[in-house]
Design an enzyme around this catalytic site. Structure first.
Site, PDB file in Angstrom:
ATOM      1  N   HIS A 194     -13.848  -3.683   9.081  1.00 57.98           N
ATOM      2  CA  HIS A 194     -13.209  -3.482   7.774  1.00 57.98           C
ATOM      3  C   HIS A 194     -13.435  -4.662   6.823  1.00 57.98           C
ATOM      4  CE1 HIS A 194     -11.403   0.043   9.555  1.00 57.98           C
ATOM      5  NE2 HIS A 194     -10.866  -0.702  10.491  1.00 57.98           N
ATOM      6  N   LYS A 222       0.808  -1.219   0.000  1.00 57.39           N
ATOM      7  CA  LYS A 222       0.000   0.000   0.000  1.00 57.39           C
ATOM      8  C   LYS A 222       0.842   1.271   0.000  1.00 57.39           C
ATOM      9  CE  LYS A 222      -4.098  -1.933   2.262  1.00 57.39           C
ATOM     10  NZ  LYS A 222      -3.673  -3.332   2.337  1.00 57.39           N
ATOM     11  N   GLU A 270      -2.914   6.331   8.148  1.00 60.32           N
ATOM     12  CA  GLU A 270      -3.741   7.260   7.373  1.00 60.32           C
ATOM     13  C   GLU A 270      -4.605   8.083   8.309  1.00 60.32           C
ATOM     14  OE1 GLU A 270      -4.670   4.795   3.239  1.00 60.32           O
ATOM     15  OE2 GLU A 270      -6.209   4.980   4.783  1.00 60.32           O
ATOM     16  N   ARG A 301      -6.692  -8.308  -8.839  1.00 56.47           N
ATOM     17  CA  ARG A 301      -7.371  -9.601  -8.998  1.00 56.47           C
ATOM     18  C   ARG A 301      -8.856  -9.337  -9.211  1.00 56.47           C
ATOM     19  NH1 ARG A 301      -9.921  -9.570  -4.093  1.00 56.47           N
ATOM     20  NH2 ARG A 301      -8.761  -8.712  -2.321  1.00 56.47           N
TER      21      ARG A 301
END
Length: 625
Positions: free
Chosen positions: A235, A116, A200, A297
């Site tokens: 999440h 990420k 973040e 994917r």
């Protein structure tokens, strides 16, 4: 065109790929672990190869075994599905080095988007807007605490190699940061072999918007519009839909063009998803949507995109991997109606969403919508893999129509004795805020007290159970000589039957007439009935009192097989109800076991690293005086 394909996966995604392959005349090869020897995907394939024991690290995650199976069976290509090795660049390279066709993006693209932090840096260079935060290599607790203080709470800690909500924690206060970071790093290392994280800023009204993109080897990249995956718990996506409710044409143009730009930046080929976080505090605004990550994917939620575009994404994967150009240009891809997908999990919402395992002795899914599943009646939900039982997908001309259709479908699910979230899903879909499109990633948490508890059974359902208890149940309930139930001398006829739900006595009314419903009787003289996606087990005998409860103490038992990864208390510690005691890793997730009441820790029977079986006593508590 590819002539044969091995799917390096299991369950519903393997069956999904096989379905398109059969339609296209492509021969199919399944791989399976010992736990999946009798699975549907194994029986449906043209050929099947055993690749190892139940544990994924010894079977589905061993690339050498999968490649060997492809060579042994003469398969021309390998489709990775999602999860397992689907985003493993080394595996993709090994597949191609063996002379096989890799049905996925180039390894370079997987590498570019696989971490990420690196992906965000790349997107910044490509002028794709990214979420503010920290992407650096320094990973010490002290440094991460310092940069987080500069960013400002709340923040989101995310594993750089993560996906599926694993290795991700929201932190609201500085004093909670160290524990959250440790849990995040532990879960990330166990799931992805990489403990590195990024930080973040946490968007207070976030919506999870993702764009389906597709590229070919001729330089073409298109998008197939957006999906909204904001309905999440821990999440993990629960309900997804396409298109996103409340999406203006300006916001759609901004997010889809950014997704295409991101794909072109890494020379993307094949199916992929570019994920964005949107600040929905003032609606979806073009300048308040930021890049999060790219999944290289096919996604679990791809059926909703297929429903609204009429495109078979797996067929496109086969064609692109065979060297063909994309079947449609951007202008030829149109939106049609609305689609929603609900993930049916083997878990208990009323019991803290702990996964449930076991044999599916009764298994009924709706028939008038699309259902993607990898199990059947008599099959087993094992502790070794993800607890998803099925995906339920509804499509209609309007969002309201699709939501109503899916809510009804969820309410029709009948599964026993494995517990599921079917009723929870139906309640989410029926909630006024969801119907009004007022959703963000905090929706479930805000409404958890309304959505998670199992509602009381209706009077009609109790009547069905009462009639079943008299007709088929315990002889004591039926015979006038072995009990008072039903006995009368010149008295009114019996109108109720005493049943017990979760140990609580209920005088259930007998029905005035015939009521049709599915009924099961257990060997323990229990009546099992279904309503609204929920399963109710009503005992015909009064429960025996639990000796532990009488003594004022409690055994904290393992709800499933797993590994103890954290112990938060010691013998003699005073604890309060809901306080975490131990953390168990099972079914690819961490599960915190908490104190059932205020009290004292009398015994701890396990240590970090211990493997435990279902039902094993992990700790014992004594209630406060």
């Amino acid at each position: 065109m590819i002539k044969s394909v091995l799917v390096a996966n299991r369950g519903e995604i393997a069956r999904r790929v096989f379905r398109t392959a059969r339609r296209m005349g492509i021969a199919t090869v399944a791989v399976y672990s010992q736990a999946d020897a009798d699975a549907l995907h194994v029986r449906e394939a043209d050929q099947a190869v055993l690749i190892g024991p139940a544990a994924a690290r010894e079977s589905y995650l061993v690339g050498e075994k999968i490649i060997a199976a492809a060579i042994e069976t003469g398969a021309e290509a390998i489709h990775p599905g999602y999860g397992f090795l689907s985003e493993n660049a080394a595996f993709a390279e090994a597949v191609m080095a063996a002379g096989l066709v890799w049905i996925g993006p180039p390894p370079a693209a997987i590498n570019a988007m696989g971490l990420k932090d690196a992906a965000k840096s790349l997107m910044q260079k490509a002028n794709v807007p990214v979420t503010p935060g920290y992407l650096g290599d320094e990973q010490s607790l002290e440094h991460l605490q310092a940069v987080t203080k500069d960013i400002g709470y709340p923040v989101l800690i995310k594993a750089v190699a993560g996906g599926g909500g694993k290795g991700m924690r929201k932190v609201d206060r500085a004093e909670d940061f160290a524990a959250a970071l440790a849990s995040c790093q532990r879960e990330a290392a166990a799931s992805f072999g990489d403990a590195k994280v990024l930080i973040e800023t946490y968007v207070t009204r976030p919506r999870h918007i993702e764009v389906q993109i597709f590229g070919d080897s001729h330089g073409n990249v298109v998008h197939l519009f957006e999906r909204d995956c904001s309905l999440q718990r821990r999440h993990q996506k629960v309900i997804e839909e396409a298109p996103a409710p409340g999406m203006s044409e300006a916001a759609r143009a901004a997010v889809t063009s950014a997704a295409v730009q991101a794909a072109k930046a890494v020379n993307y080929v094949g199916a992929g998803t570019v994920e964005f976080i949107a600040d929905a505090s003032a609606g979806l605004q073009p300048d308040r949507i930021w890049f999060m990550e790219m999944n290289t994917r096919l996604q679990v939620e791809h059926p909703v995109t297929e429903a609204v575009t009429g495109v078979d994404l797996v067929e496109w994967q086969f064609r692109v991997a065979s060297g063909e150009p994309l079947p449609l240009t951007q202008g030829q891809i149109k939106l049609n109606g609305h689609a929603l997908e609900a993930r049916l999990y083997a878990e208990n919402p009323a019991g803290g969403f702990l996964p449930s395992i076991g044999v599916l002795e009764h298994f009924v899914l709706p028939e008038d919508i699309r259902v993607d599943t990898g199990v059947e009646e008599g099959g087993e939900v094992s502790p070794f893999y993800d607890p998803m039982i099925a995906k339920l997908i509804a499509h209609a001309p309007t969002r309201e129509g699709a939501s109503d259709r899916l809510a009804q479908a969820c309410a029709e699910v009948e599964i026993w004795p494995v517990k599921t979230n079917a009723g929870f899903l139906a309640r989410c879909l029926d909630h006024p805020d969801f119907i009004g499109g007022d959703v963000d990633t905090g929706f479930i948490e805000r409404h958890l007290e309304e959505l998670a508890p199992t509602p009381a059974p209706s009077s009609d359902l109790l009547a069905v159970a009462a009639a079943a208890a008299l007709a088929e149940g315990d002889e004591d309930q039926v015979s006038p000589w072995k009990g008072l139930t039903g006995f009368r001398m010149n008295a009114e006829p019996q109108t109720t039957v005493r049943l017990y739900l979760d140990g609580v006595a209920i005088d259930a009314p007998l029905p005035d007439g015939d009521i049709e419903a599915d009924i099961l009787m257990t060997e323990e003289a229990e009546v099992v009935v279904f309503e609204g996606g929920e399963t109710y087990v009503l005992a015909t005998r009064p429960p025996l009192r639990d000796l532990d409860d009488m003594a004022g103490d409690a055994q904290v038992r393992s709800p499933m097989p797993g590994k103890v990864v954290a112990v938060a208390v010691a013998v003699g510690d005073t604890v309060v109800r809901g306080q975490p005691l131990l953390t168990l890793e099972a079914m690819k997730m961490e599960h915190a076991l908490t104190a059932p009441f205020d009290g004292e820790v009398e015994a701890l029977n396990v240590s970090v690293g211990d493997q435990v079986s279902e039902g094993v006593t992990l700790a014992r508590l004594k209630a406060s005086a």
